[in-house]
Design an enzyme around this catalytic site. Structure first.
Site, mmCIF file in Angstrom:
data_model
loop_
_atom_site.group_PDB
_atom_site.id
_atom_site.type_symbol
_atom_site.label_atom_id
_atom_site.label_comp_id
_atom_site.label_asym_id
_atom_site.label_seq_id
_atom_site.Cartn_x
_atom_site.Cartn_y
_atom_site.Cartn_z
ATOM 1 N N ASN A 79 0.683 0.637 5.925
ATOM 2 C CA ASN A 79 1.275 -0.185 4.879
ATOM 3 C C ASN A 79 2.069 -1.295 5.548
ATOM 4 O O ASN A 79 2.974 -1.022 6.333
ATOM 5 C CB ASN A 79 2.197 0.655 3.996
ATOM 6 C CG ASN A 79 2.978 -0.189 3.011
ATOM 7 O OD1 ASN A 79 2.509 -1.217 2.538
ATOM 8 N ND2 ASN A 79 4.198 0.243 2.689
ATOM 9 N N GLY A 80 1.736 -2.541 5.239
ATOM 10 C CA GLY A 80 2.441 -3.673 5.819
ATOM 11 C C GLY A 80 1.485 -4.778 6.212
ATOM 12 O O GLY A 80 0.354 -4.852 5.723
ATOM 13 N N CYS A 91 0.841 -1.189 0.000
ATOM 14 C CA CYS A 91 0.000 0.000 0.000
ATOM 15 C C CYS A 91 0.878 1.241 0.000
ATOM 16 O O CYS A 91 2.090 1.168 0.177
ATOM 17 C CB CYS A 91 -0.909 0.014 1.233
ATOM 18 S SG CYS A 91 -1.989 -1.424 1.367
ATOM 19 N N TYR A 132 10.899 -4.417 -7.443
ATOM 20 C CA TYR A 132 9.632 -4.332 -8.161
ATOM 21 C C TYR A 132 8.745 -3.163 -7.753
ATOM 22 O O TYR A 132 8.264 -2.427 -8.598
ATOM 23 C CB TYR A 132 8.863 -5.643 -7.969
ATOM 24 C CG TYR A 132 7.491 -5.677 -8.607
ATOM 25 C CD1 TYR A 132 7.338 -5.955 -9.969
ATOM 26 C CD2 TYR A 132 6.352 -5.413 -7.872
ATOM 27 C CE1 TYR A 132 6.085 -5.984 -10.557
ATOM 28 C CE2 TYR A 132 5.091 -5.436 -8.457
ATOM 29 C CZ TYR A 132 4.967 -5.719 -9.800
ATOM 30 O OH TYR A 132 3.729 -5.740 -10.375
ATOM 31 N N GLY A 187 -0.834 0.396 -5.046
ATOM 32 C CA GLY A 187 -2.131 -0.210 -4.769
ATOM 33 C C GLY A 187 -3.212 0.376 -5.644
ATOM 34 O O GLY A 187 -3.329 1.597 -5.760
#
Length: 504
Positions: A101-102, A2, A256, A28
């Protein structure tokens, strides 16, 4: 994966947060949300979809206020329903809204703890768990106005309870903005500022590029375990809140996820990828010394810089053999296998002249399920390639990710339990070569030698938090496989339909 943003400004922040989220859209595409503080109340808009589709003019006009947070989401273990979109909020104490985020690895135990505290969690998102943990700790202060000590003590308590990866931004009505990073710094978080005639504005975001895009100056990365507290009148406080922080950022960010124009933990993503190309090019020259490759072709877009460097090392032509439709989302983030299969052909189209009668080396950043790789190799052969070789800038992905990347379960990973020859046969390549993990680490460390360790569990199965066992991985298998996700979303849709029938 995210993307998060938080700003304490001197004027309305809605457009700035919107612009920052569009820059983080690659992190996201499932949902987006913004919450601002206006006159002592939250103004919230969140829904499924891309940033440009979620926020219309009427929503932006309502999102008034000089401080706020934003989020772009793709689902991991949870469903992809709009109820999982962030930010979340609770009314007590003060009114707190949070985005994350995570992924937490001890959510079950934390839910039990929250139940004992009579705190209700309404979704399957561990972000809501984090919100309630923070709210519960701040509840203990009993203070009308928070001090930095109150905030940092609460974050320290969250660090003691939570396990896994988390970069968090939260905003508290009448108080300020809080941001913090897990004690390993697995997920990125950057702090920046902007000087105005009215005073200094502060911003935190998942990647430096979000700050660049809206005119903020990057100050530094938030350290592992560190918390940042910015009062609504613009005072900045920072403190290390973890007892034993140890820096180990996720190396897959560099492979990525992150944009090439970002710098994460003082390492340029672009330069790291160029270094990956150098390492892989040298390995190909060493191991395929008698190769018959005519041309190097990247699979756009993450691998383009890597492929160009491989071509330079091997003294081979570099060609753009595929044209990408930029209006199709990233297939790695697509929610289901069938949708991924359909999207590849819609996303890429081959230029026949670059393939016809040639032995081509296709270069990609990584191979996860192998679905995309297999179809792209088929496209290359249909375009007239005589032989198709395949190079991956990352090592074999053999293990699921538990820290916020929606890696499939082990039995859905093409490299799990297979060697290179078997993988090549399954995807239809004439030969395949993977980056060595030591070379991948060296490629990023070349940009910042101070990073001594990375989170590399998808490659080596060594989970940095040391709390992941087979029982937990089995639990993830139940939650994450494509069939389970499809069933959850179908059940959710049925429940929503029943709700609409009962409550028109």
């Amino acid at each position: 994966m995210c993307g998060i943003v938080g700003i304490v400004g001197r004027s309305s922040v809605n457009q700035t947060i919107y612009d920052a989220l569009t820059v983080l859209q690659h992190r996201g595409q499932d949902a987006a949300g913004i919450v601002t503080i206006d006159g002592g109340a939250f103004r919230l808009r969140k829904a499924n979809g891309l940033v440009k589709d979620v926020f219309e003019v009427k929503h932006m006009q309502r999102l008034q206020g000089n401080s706020g947070i934003g989020h772009v989401r793709y689902p991991t273990a949870g469903s992809s329903s709009s109820s999982e979109a962030q930010p979340f909020y609770v009314n007590s104490p003060f009114g707190i809204s949070l985005a994350h985020n995570g992924n937490l690895t001890n959510t079950t135990a934390l839910l039990e703890r929250l139940a004992e505290q009579r705190r209700h969690v309404n979704t399957t998102s561990d972000s809501e768990v984090l919100l309630n943990l923070l709210a519960d700790e701040l509840q203990y202060t009993r203070a009308r106005n928070l001090t930095e000590d109150h905030v940092f003590e609460a974050v320290a308590a969250v660090h003691e309870m939570a396990r896994g990866a988390y970069a968090v931004v939260a905003i508290i009505i009448g108080q300020g903005l809080v941001a913090f990073r897990d004690p390993y710094g697995i997920r990125p978080l950057v702090l920046g500022k902007h000087e105005t005639a009215q005073g200094t504005e502060y911003m935190v975001a998942s990647e430096s590029v979000a700050l660049d895009a809206v005119g903020f100056e990057v100050m530094r990365d938030v350290a592992p375990g560190e918390a940042v507290y910015i009062t609504l009148d613009g005072q900045l406080f920072t403190r290390q809140c973890a007892q034993n922080p140890s820096h180990a950022p996720c190396i897959f960010e560099y492979v990525y996820f992150a944009r090439p124009d970002s710098t994460i933990d003082k390492a340029s993503v672009y330069a790291s990828r160029v270094n990956m190309g150098t390492c892989l090019g040298e390995k190909i020259k060493r191991e395929w010394y008698d190769h018959d490759i005519d041309v190097v072709i990247p699979i756009p877009e993450t691998s383009c810089d890597i492929a160009l460097e491989i071509a330079r090392c091997m003294e081979l032509p570099y060609r753009q053999g595929f044209v990408k439709n930029r209006y199709i989302g990233r297939t790695f983030i697509m929610p289901g296998q069938q949708e991924r299969k359909k999207s590849v052909r819609r996303k890429l189209n081959a230029i026949d002249a670059e393939f016809k009668g040639k032995n081509v080396l296709l270069v990609d950043d990584s191979i996860v399920r192998g679905t995309t790789s297999q179809q792209i190799i088929e496209m290359a052969r249909e375009a007239g390639a005589r032989k198709v070789y395949f190079a991956s800038a990352a090592p074999e992905i053999r293990f699921p990710n538990v820290y916020g990347i929606d890696m499939p379960t082990s039995n859905e990973l093409i490299a799990h339990g297979r060697d290179s020859d078997e993988i090549a046969r399954l995807i239809g390549a004439d030969g395949i070569i993977f980056q060595d993990l030591s070379d991948l680490i060296a490629a990023v460390q070349q940009e910042n030698p101070d990073i001594k360790k990375f989170e590399t569990s998808v490659f080596d199965g060594q989970y940095i938090t040391k709390d992941v066992d087979q029982a937990y991985l089995d639990h993830l298998t139940v939650l994450r496989n494509d069939d389970a996700k499809a069933n959850r979303n179908m059940e959710l849709g049925t429940n929503l339909e029943l709700h609409n029938v009962c409550h028109p």
